[in-house]
Design a protein around this motif. Sequence first.
Motif, PDB file in Angstrom:
ATOM      1  N   SER A   3       0.841  -1.198   0.000  1.00  0.00           N
ATOM      2  CA  SER A   3       0.000   0.000   0.000  1.00  0.00           C
ATOM      3  C   SER A   3       0.877   1.249   0.000  1.00  0.00           C
ATOM      4  CB  SER A   3      -0.901   0.003   1.235  1.00  0.00           C
ATOM      5  OG  SER A   3      -0.117   0.230   2.400  1.00  0.00           O
ATOM      6  N   LEU A   4       0.269   2.381  -0.288  1.00  0.00           N
ATOM      7  CA  LEU A   4       0.980   3.654  -0.276  1.00  0.00           C
ATOM      8  C   LEU A   4       1.612   3.870   1.099  1.00  0.00           C
ATOM      9  CD1 LEU A   4      -0.244   6.967  -1.801  1.00  0.00           C
ATOM     10  CD2 LEU A   4       0.777   6.935   0.437  1.00  0.00           C
ATOM     11  N   ARG A   5       0.886   3.606   2.151  1.00  0.00           N
ATOM     12  CA  ARG A   5       1.394   3.781   3.518  1.00  0.00           C
ATOM     13  C   ARG A   5       2.606   2.882   3.757  1.00  0.00           C
ATOM     14  NH1 ARG A   5       0.102   6.217   8.013  1.00  0.00           N
ATOM     15  NH2 ARG A   5      -1.847   6.996   7.186  1.00  0.00           N
ATOM     16  N   GLU A   6       2.509   1.621   3.348  1.00  0.00           N
ATOM     17  CA  GLU A   6       3.626   0.689   3.555  1.00  0.00           C
ATOM     18  C   GLU A   6       4.863   1.123   2.775  1.00  0.00           C
ATOM     19  OE1 GLU A   6       1.027  -3.415   4.275  1.00  0.00           O
ATOM     20  OE2 GLU A   6       1.557  -2.782   2.233  1.00  0.00           O
ATOM     21  N   LEU A   7       4.670   1.576   1.543  1.00  0.00           N
ATOM     22  CA  LEU A   7       5.795   2.057   0.740  1.00  0.00           C
ATOM     23  C   LEU A   7       6.477   3.253   1.410  1.00  0.00           C
ATOM     24  CD1 LEU A   7       4.299   1.838  -2.865  1.00  0.00           C
ATOM     25  CD2 LEU A   7       6.192   0.485  -1.959  1.00  0.00           C
ATOM     26  N   CYS A   8       5.664   4.190   1.896  1.00  0.00           N
ATOM     27  CA  CYS A   8       6.220   5.376   2.549  1.00  0.00           C
ATOM     28  C   CYS A   8       6.939   5.026   3.845  1.00  0.00           C
ATOM     29  CB  CYS A   8       5.119   6.410   2.808  1.00  0.00           C
ATOM     30  SG  CYS A   8       4.566   7.262   1.311  1.00  0.00           S
ATOM     31  N   GLU A   9       6.411   4.066   4.594  1.00  0.00           N
ATOM     32  CA  GLU A   9       7.059   3.662   5.849  1.00  0.00           C
ATOM     33  C   GLU A   9       8.430   3.039   5.587  1.00  0.00           C
ATOM     34  OE1 GLU A   9       4.142   1.104   7.659  1.00  0.00           O
ATOM     35  OE2 GLU A   9       2.998   2.795   8.468  1.00  0.00           O
ATOM     36  N   VAL A  10       8.558   2.290   4.497  1.00  0.00           N
ATOM     37  CA  VAL A  10       9.810   1.597   4.193  1.00  0.00           C
ATOM     38  C   VAL A  10      10.817   2.515   3.490  1.00  0.00           C
ATOM     39  CG1 VAL A  10      10.841  -0.272   2.821  1.00  0.00           C
ATOM     40  CG2 VAL A  10       8.712  -0.664   4.082  1.00  0.00           C
ATOM     41  N   HIS A  11      10.358   3.341   2.539  1.00  0.00           N
ATOM     42  CA  HIS A  11      11.277   4.054   1.646  1.00  0.00           C
ATOM     43  C   HIS A  11      11.415   5.552   1.908  1.00  0.00           C
ATOM     44  CE1 HIS A  11      11.728   0.473  -0.805  1.00  0.00           C
ATOM     45  NE2 HIS A  11      10.411   0.347  -0.812  1.00  0.00           N
ATOM     46  N   THR A  12      10.644   6.110   2.851  1.00  0.00           N
ATOM     47  CA  THR A  12      10.743   7.547   3.129  1.00  0.00           C
ATOM     48  C   THR A  12      10.914   7.769   4.633  1.00  0.00           C
ATOM     49  OG1 THR A  12       8.391   8.048   3.559  1.00  0.00           O
ATOM     50  CG2 THR A  12       9.085   7.953   1.244  1.00  0.00           C
ATOM     51  N   THR A  13      11.112   9.023   4.988  1.00  0.00           N
ATOM     52  CA  THR A  13      11.194   9.389   6.408  1.00  0.00           C
ATOM     53  C   THR A  13       9.956  10.193   6.820  1.00  0.00           C
ATOM     54  OG1 THR A  13      12.451  11.371   5.820  1.00  0.00           O
ATOM     55  CG2 THR A  13      13.725   9.396   6.416  1.00  0.00           C
ATOM     56  N   LEU A  14       8.893  10.106   6.038  1.00  0.00           N
ATOM     57  CA  LEU A  14       7.676  10.849   6.341  1.00  0.00           C
ATOM     58  C   LEU A  14       7.032  10.335   7.628  1.00  0.00           C
ATOM     59  CD1 LEU A  14       5.977  11.098   2.817  1.00  0.00           C
ATOM     60  CD2 LEU A  14       7.370  12.823   3.982  1.00  0.00           C
ATOM     61  N   VAL A  15       6.477  11.263   8.398  1.00  0.00           N
ATOM     62  CA  VAL A  15       5.758  10.894   9.624  1.00  0.00           C
ATOM     63  C   VAL A  15       4.341  10.475   9.245  1.00  0.00           C
ATOM     64  CG1 VAL A  15       7.176  12.405  11.074  1.00  0.00           C
ATOM     65  CG2 VAL A  15       5.043  13.287  10.071  1.00  0.00           C
TER      66      VAL A  15
END
Length: 185
Positions: A3-15
């Motif tokens: 999911s978009l959330r999972e991708l962001c959690e793994v590949h970004t530093t976004l809160v």
Amino acid sequence: MASLRELCEVHTTLVPEDVQQIEELAQYLQLFADISQSDMFIDCPAVGENEALVAAQAHPTTAKSLYKTSVVGQMALAENEPAVLSSLLTGEPVIGSRGISQEQIVMRQNVMPIKNAYGVTIGTLIMERDISAEVEQEKNVELLMETTEQLSETLLKLAKESKFLSLIHEGMILFDYRRVITYVN
């Protein structure tokens, strides 16, 4: 697929709050793609330098897409998509930039930064259009200009070397689209 959330959690530093804002915007991506008749993306700053995570994508149903497959989860690289990385770094929009898609197609991008409540750039909203035909036409015009310049130099050289050419006051040579001479007077 993640999911978009999972991708962001793994590949970004976004809160989590920033990821939620990206998810909310992504809900409208298909509408944006159809209205603009362009491929639309949301890219987020990746953990690695000079790259961005393709977090969301929408193909237009109202026009031909640049893409045959989804590129969600892939990285947009600075050398292929400089406008995306520039917008992520500066927080400023970039309009009309050229880039190369993940499928190696020349395209024009309009990139708008996505900012959180604190004014921090957390992603980019990207509109892409295929400009392969324009680039090919530019190459043809450049080739025609070079050919014209060479022809002018040759005619000028001949005019200087020969006296009878001074009697010619005007001349015309027409070429077709294949660069074949179709008329000479």
